[in-house]
Write a protein that holds these residues in place. Structure first.
Motif, short mmCIF file in Angstrom:
data_model
loop_
_atom_site.label_atom_id
_atom_site.label_comp_id
_atom_site.label_asym_id
_atom_site.label_seq_id
_atom_site.Cartn_x
_atom_site.Cartn_y
_atom_site.Cartn_z
N PHE A 12 39.77 63.32 47.76
CA PHE A 12 39.06 62.05 47.96
C PHE A 12 38.88 61.32 46.64
N PHE A 13 38.41 62.05 45.62
CA PHE A 13 38.17 61.41 44.33
C PHE A 13 39.47 60.99 43.67
N SER A 14 40.52 61.76 43.86
CA SER A 14 41.82 61.39 43.29
C SER A 14 42.31 60.08 43.88
N CYS A 15 42.15 59.93 45.20
CA CYS A 15 42.60 58.71 45.87
C CYS A 15 41.68 57.54 45.55
N TYR A 16 40.37 57.81 45.54
CA TYR A 16 39.39 56.74 45.36
C TYR A 16 39.46 56.15 43.96
N SER A 17 39.77 57.00 42.96
CA SER A 17 39.68 56.57 41.57
C SER A 17 41.00 56.12 40.97
N VAL A 18 42.08 56.23 41.71
CA VAL A 18 43.38 55.95 41.13
C VAL A 18 43.47 54.55 40.55
N ALA A 19 42.74 53.60 41.17
CA ALA A 19 42.82 52.22 40.70
C ALA A 19 42.20 52.02 39.34
N SER A 20 41.30 52.92 38.93
CA SER A 20 40.58 52.74 37.68
C SER A 20 41.10 53.63 36.56
N GLN A 21 42.19 54.35 36.79
CA GLN A 21 42.71 55.23 35.75
C GLN A 21 43.23 54.42 34.57
N ASN A 22 43.09 54.99 33.37
CA ASN A 22 43.52 54.33 32.16
C ASN A 22 44.91 54.83 31.76
N PRO A 23 45.85 53.93 31.40
CA PRO A 23 47.24 54.35 31.16
C PRO A 23 47.44 55.14 29.87
N THR A 24 46.51 55.02 28.90
CA THR A 24 46.66 55.72 27.63
C THR A 24 45.43 56.56 27.34
N LYS A 25 45.61 57.58 26.50
CA LYS A 25 44.52 58.48 26.16
C LYS A 25 43.52 57.82 25.21
N TYR A 26 44.03 57.06 24.25
CA TYR A 26 43.19 56.33 23.31
C TYR A 26 43.69 54.89 23.24
N SER A 27 42.83 54.02 22.73
CA SER A 27 43.30 52.66 22.40
C SER A 27 42.49 52.14 21.23
N ILE A 28 43.18 51.37 20.37
CA ILE A 28 42.55 50.70 19.24
C ILE A 28 42.36 49.24 19.62
N GLU A 29 41.16 48.71 19.40
CA GLU A 29 40.82 47.37 19.86
C GLU A 29 40.30 46.53 18.70
N SER A 30 40.79 45.31 18.60
CA SER A 30 40.24 44.33 17.66
C SER A 30 39.83 43.10 18.45
N SER A 31 38.70 42.50 18.05
CA SER A 31 38.18 41.39 18.85
C SER A 31 37.49 40.34 17.99
N PHE A 32 37.42 39.14 18.53
CA PHE A 32 36.69 38.03 17.92
C PHE A 32 35.74 37.47 18.96
N SER A 33 34.50 37.22 18.55
CA SER A 33 33.47 36.70 19.45
C SER A 33 32.87 35.43 18.86
N TYR A 34 32.46 34.53 19.74
CA TYR A 34 31.89 33.24 19.31
C TYR A 34 30.74 32.90 20.24
N GLY A 35 29.61 32.50 19.64
CA GLY A 35 28.45 32.19 20.47
C GLY A 35 27.32 31.60 19.67
N ARG A 36 26.08 32.02 20.03
CA ARG A 36 24.92 31.39 19.41
C ARG A 36 23.72 32.34 19.44
N LEU A 37 22.95 32.29 18.37
CA LEU A 37 21.68 33.00 18.33
C LEU A 37 20.71 32.32 19.29
N LEU A 38 20.00 33.12 20.11
CA LEU A 38 19.04 32.58 21.06
C LEU A 38 17.66 32.46 20.41
#
Length: 350
Positions: A12-38
């Motif tokens: 059941f869990f194998s079938c239920y969770s297949v859609a959320s599996q991650n294709p790689t074991k690790y990933s390196i992420e870089s990001s930029f954010s823009y917004g405002r102090l509240l």
């Protein structure tokens, strides 16, 4: 539990969770954010000078179903992030550098589902309140602060190793009134990110033993804190909190909790002349193997500071060292006003 039932649940869990599996074991992420102090208090409006921006570097550890909680939560992601933020006010606040650990959970069972991310760590703020040189900064009184990040994020796959991501986030820094002023910094941003995957993920589809869960637990824990009252540069007060807590387990992911707090709060002496407080609470606990995340809503039965502090709430995390002993880090607040951070140890009686 029979082998047949274990096999059925595993499938059941194998079938239920297949859609959320991650294709790689690790990933390196870089990001930029823009917004405002509240400016969440009128006195903070002068601190909002320009828009804010941030850069983040993150390493993601993608789960593979080796543990039951991976399958219960549709393959969560854990990781570590280093963040640089320009809050939009270089004169009174300056630069912010923080690091935090996090977990990210899909909100529904669908491929590339919208995820919720919670991060907890430490942040350094360059410029703090100073009565002579920086009295305009009424938000932060200490360089070292707790950093909490809440984020909703969505991944857009390019191929098996490359992904894009967009997100909406709230970044919060405060010291829990350890050093006032402590109105805190709340920064809202939108984010764009690029992820590069490392090593193909091998999903574990083996049968896992499902342990019988205790339907209820009774625990006692004791924690300590230090805080200042609202006047900047005032005395620091020691606080000790003893809690008796009952957990009602509702499935593998959830417990409902209730209990009572006995608080020795020396900061109350100048307001009420009495340092003892009594309170009762209800709450919710989310189980992530040995790690647990909880929220509480409580009310004082005895010796509240004033009418505005009748109700209190807590956000906390626990980590089990054994079946009996665990640690707890907690942020107590009165609605959106932080009261103190506490650290303690607990013992499961039953």
């Amino acid at each position: 539990m029979s082998k047949r039932l274990i096999a059925i649940v595993s499938i059941f869990f194998s079938c239920y969770s297949v859609a959320s599996q991650n294709p790689t074991k690790y990933s390196i992420e870089s990001s930029f954010s823009y917004g405002r102090l509240l400016a969440h208090r009128p006195i903070m409006k002068k601190l909002v000078a320009n828009n804010s921006y941030s850069f983040e570097a993150t390493i993601n550890f993608n789960t593979n179903g080796k543990k039951l909680n991976h399958r219960y939560y549709n393959y969560p992601i854990y990781g570590l992030t280093l963040n640089y933020t320009n809050p939009g006010n270089k004169i009174q606040i300056g630069n912010i550098v923080s690091t935090y650990g996090f977990f990210s959970l899909p909100l529904y069972n669908k491929k590339n589902a919208l995820r919720f991310k919670l991060g907890l760590g430490v942040g350094w703020v360059e410029k703090t309140f100073d009565l002579q040189r920086n009295f305009q900064n009424t938000a932060i009184g200490s360089h070292i602060n707790t950093n909490i990040q809440l984020k909703f994020e969505k991944v857009i796959p390019i191929n098996k190793l490359n992904q894009l991501k967009w997100a909406i986030l709230l970044n919060h820094l405060s010291n829990g009134s350890f050093q006032t002023p402590n109105l805190g910094l709340n920064i809202v941003q939108i984010q764009a990110a690029y992820l590069f995957g490392i090593k193909q993920q091998q999903i574990d589809t083996s049968k896992l033993e499902i342990k019988e869960l205790k339907s209820s637990e009774l625990s006692i824990y004791n924690s300590s804190a230090v805080k200042e009252n609202q006047t900047p540069l005032s005395n620091k007060y020691y606080i000790n909190e003893t809690t008796l807590q009952y957990n009602f387990r509702k499935g593998p992911k959830t417990s409902y909790i209730s209990g009572a707090d006995i608080i020795v709060n020396n900061s109350l002496l100048e307001f009420t002349g009495n340092k003892i407080q009594l309170g009762v609470f209800i709450g919710h606990l989310m189980h992530l193997n040995n790690l647990k995340i909880g929220i509480q809503l409580g009310a004082y039965l005895y010796n509240r500071k004033d009418e505005s502090e009748t109700i209190y709430n807590k956000l906390f995390c626990e980590y089990d060292f054994s079946n009996r002993i665990y640690s707890r880090l907690s942020l107590k607040s009165h609605w959106a006003k932080a009261d103190f951070f506490s650290l303690g140890i607990g013992y499961r009686i039953l």
